[in-house]
Design a protein around this motif. Structure first.
Motif, PDB file in Angstrom:
ATOM      1  N   TYR A 164      19.483  41.591 145.788  1.00 50.56           N
ATOM      2  CA  TYR A 164      18.566  41.437 146.730  1.00 50.56           C
ATOM      3  C   TYR A 164      17.433  40.229 145.941  1.00 50.56           C
ATOM      4  O   TYR A 164      17.380  40.186 145.040  1.00 50.56           O
ATOM      5  N   LEU A 173      13.670  38.444 146.604  1.00 50.38           N
ATOM      6  CA  LEU A 173      12.396  38.741 146.893  1.00 50.38           C
ATOM      7  C   LEU A 173      11.568  37.754 146.976  1.00 50.38           C
ATOM      8  O   LEU A 173      11.410  36.859 145.933  1.00 50.38           O
ATOM      9  N   VAL A 206      12.119  43.310 155.463  1.00 55.65           N
ATOM     10  CA  VAL A 206      13.561  43.492 154.826  1.00 55.65           C
ATOM     11  C   VAL A 206      14.582  42.680 155.801  1.00 55.65           C
ATOM     12  O   VAL A 206      14.549  43.216 156.959  1.00 55.65           O
ATOM     13  N   TYR A 207      15.121  41.568 155.382  1.00 54.35           N
ATOM     14  CA  TYR A 207      15.918  40.591 156.179  1.00 54.35           C
ATOM     15  C   TYR A 207      17.433  40.560 155.857  1.00 54.35           C
ATOM     16  O   TYR A 207      17.690  40.315 154.640  1.00 54.35           O
ATOM     17  N   ALA A 239      12.319  40.646 151.498  1.00 54.15           N
ATOM     18  CA  ALA A 239      13.234  41.200 150.731  1.00 54.15           C
ATOM     19  C   ALA A 239      14.553  41.030 151.557  1.00 54.15           C
ATOM     20  O   ALA A 239      14.691  41.068 152.830  1.00 54.15           O
ATOM     21  N   TYR A 240      15.553  40.243 150.634  1.00 55.93           N
ATOM     22  CA  TYR A 240      16.764  39.723 151.364  1.00 55.93           C
ATOM     23  C   TYR A 240      17.792  40.463 150.737  1.00 55.93           C
ATOM     24  O   TYR A 240      18.567  40.001 149.724  1.00 55.93           O
ATOM     25  N   PRO A 241      18.348  41.692 150.965  1.00 61.09           N
ATOM     26  CA  PRO A 241      19.544  42.378 150.456  1.00 61.09           C
ATOM     27  C   PRO A 241      20.707  41.467 150.593  1.00 61.09           C
ATOM     28  O   PRO A 241      21.245  40.845 151.620  1.00 61.09           O
ATOM     29  N   ILE A 253      19.841  50.068 151.372  1.00 55.40           N
ATOM     30  CA  ILE A 253      18.959  49.224 151.683  1.00 55.40           C
ATOM     31  C   ILE A 253      17.624  49.746 151.851  1.00 55.40           C
ATOM     32  O   ILE A 253      16.711  49.127 151.462  1.00 55.40           O
ATOM     33  N   THR A 300      14.281  48.952 149.852  1.00 57.85           N
ATOM     34  CA  THR A 300      12.929  49.064 150.518  1.00 57.85           C
ATOM     35  C   THR A 300      11.886  49.710 149.960  1.00 57.85           C
ATOM     36  O   THR A 300      10.709  49.238 149.489  1.00 57.85           O
ATOM     37  N   VAL A 321      12.195  45.881 159.446  1.00 56.09           N
ATOM     38  CA  VAL A 321      13.590  45.530 159.220  1.00 56.09           C
ATOM     39  C   VAL A 321      14.124  44.691 160.251  1.00 56.09           C
ATOM     40  O   VAL A 321      13.969  44.921 161.404  1.00 56.09           O
ATOM     41  N   TYR A 372      10.596  52.366 158.623  1.00 57.15           N
ATOM     42  CA  TYR A 372      10.614  51.158 159.229  1.00 57.15           C
ATOM     43  C   TYR A 372       9.657  51.113 160.402  1.00 57.15           C
ATOM     44  O   TYR A 372       9.992  51.965 161.633  1.00 57.15           O
TER      45      TYR A 372
END
Length: 358
Positions: free
Chosen positions: A48, A50, A65-66, A95-97, A136, A140, A156, A177
């Motif tokens: 991910y 960040l 979280v995107y 954060a982009y997983p 995910i 998070t 999210v 979330y």
């Protein structure tokens, strides 16, 4: 960017997190930092990215979280959504997983997907404590603990397949979330939860009214308006059940307000970007010659106390794309509106343990 067939994926229930930072080679850090990390657990491992805004946090910060779509990477969706720029301006963490791209194969043979879709359509990736939702949620938790994030203000958001996974996370982790945004998504349980009862069931003992931001283009050929439109009553139904345990209309299915924007412009055919590049649909607004933004309609839905618990944005004439997206990445359209900023505006009204009036 959307659907991908795959088989069953194995899942375990105990997660152990690990993180390996690296300097970014992706989008500009917008005066903050943009670094790559790795999360490892019994349910699977994912990289991910960040983004941390500039300056030292004087108080715990919000986290978004995107989740990217199919045929798209975490860094590409960071570019297209321009969430880093918004985060730099407003002081939150993103954060982009990154889904594992397993060329030529998908779950259950491997942990991932052949074209990078989140496996939202697999039953074992639709539950709490297992599969991709657990991974995910683990990312998070890792970011929340490591970066002085306010756990009451974790959100999210996702686009396309990422939107569908965001819906799953809202249903299965309503205690994590505080709000959800679905950009070209559909209802929980493979678009099949028409009433919201399955969503409420997935919430279990943690059921609560979960605020939702929804966006879709009327010309979307992958996630058509019927799919996006079905998410609205489904989520309102789940919220109706969650507020008092009964489907009794305590949250109305009728919008509290409906507003139209940018309908008064005069199109100038031939002046816009038609968006002919890889992994992209043509941009109808560029062909028509809309100026700056597509016309769009925003409907808001309130709870019995008058809190805005759902916003539905309909962008008239837009295909399957990130709107207001700079550059020429996958599934982008340069015309507005800026739904990234709008979704964060919506998130900012809501926090766990606090209604919109508190």
């Amino acid at each position: 960017m959307k659907r991908m067939r795959a088989g069953l994926a194995t899942a375990a229930l105990v997660a152990v997190a690990a993180s390996t930072p690296a300097l970014a080679a992706g989008p500009a850090a917008d005066a903050g930092s943009f670094t790559k990390h790795t999360f490892t657990s019994a349910n699977g491992s994912r990289d991910y990215w960040l983004y941390l805004p500039p300056g030292k946090a004087r108080s715990p910060r919000p986290l978004v979280v995107y989740l990217h779509g199919c045929n798209e990477t975490a860094t590409q969706t960071a570019d297209a959504s321009h969430f880093n720029r918004i985060a730099a301006q407003r002081g939150f963490v993103v954060a982009y997983p990154q889904q594992n791209v397993t060329t030529g194969s998908s779950a259950p043979l491997v942990d991932g997907n052949g074209i990078g879709c989140w496996n939202w359509f697999l039953p074992q990736d639709q539950s709490r404590g297992a599969g991709e939702p657990a991974v995910i949620a683990g990312i998070t938790a890792e970011v929340t603990h490591a970066q002085r994030v306010d756990p009451r203000r974790v959100y999210v958001e996702g686009v396309s397949a990422g939107a569908d996974m965001a819906v799953i996370l809202g249903a299965t982790y309503p205690d994590v979330y505080a709000g959800v945004a679905a950009i070209a998504g559909c209802a929980y349980a493979t678009c099949g939860d028409g009433s919201g009862a399955l969503t409420y069931q997935a919430m279990g003992p943690r059921a609560r009214v979960v605020p939702m931001f929804i966006e879709n283009g009327t010309a979307d050929t992958l996630n058509n308006m019927a799919m996006a439109g079905g998410l609205v009553p489904s989520w309102l139904g789940a919220d109706d059940l969650a507020d008092d345990g009964t489907m009794n209309g305590s949250i109305s299915r009728q919008p509290a307000s409906v507003q139209n924007y940018d309908f008064d412009q005069t199109p100038q055919p031939g002046t816009g970007d038609v968006c002919v590049h890889n992994n992209n649909f043509p941009c109808p607004g560029g062909v028509i010659g809309f100026q700056g933004s597509y016309p769009y309609t925003v409907a808001t839905y309130d709870d019995s106390a008058g809190c805005d618990v759902l916003e539905a944005w309909v962008i008239h004439g837009m295909e399957h794309a990130h709107p207001d997206a700079p550059g020429d990445g996958p599934y982008t359209d340069p015309l507005g509106p800026d739904v990234s900023a709008a979704s964060y505006d919506f998130f900012s009204q809501h926090a766990l343990g606090r209604d919109c009036h508190a």
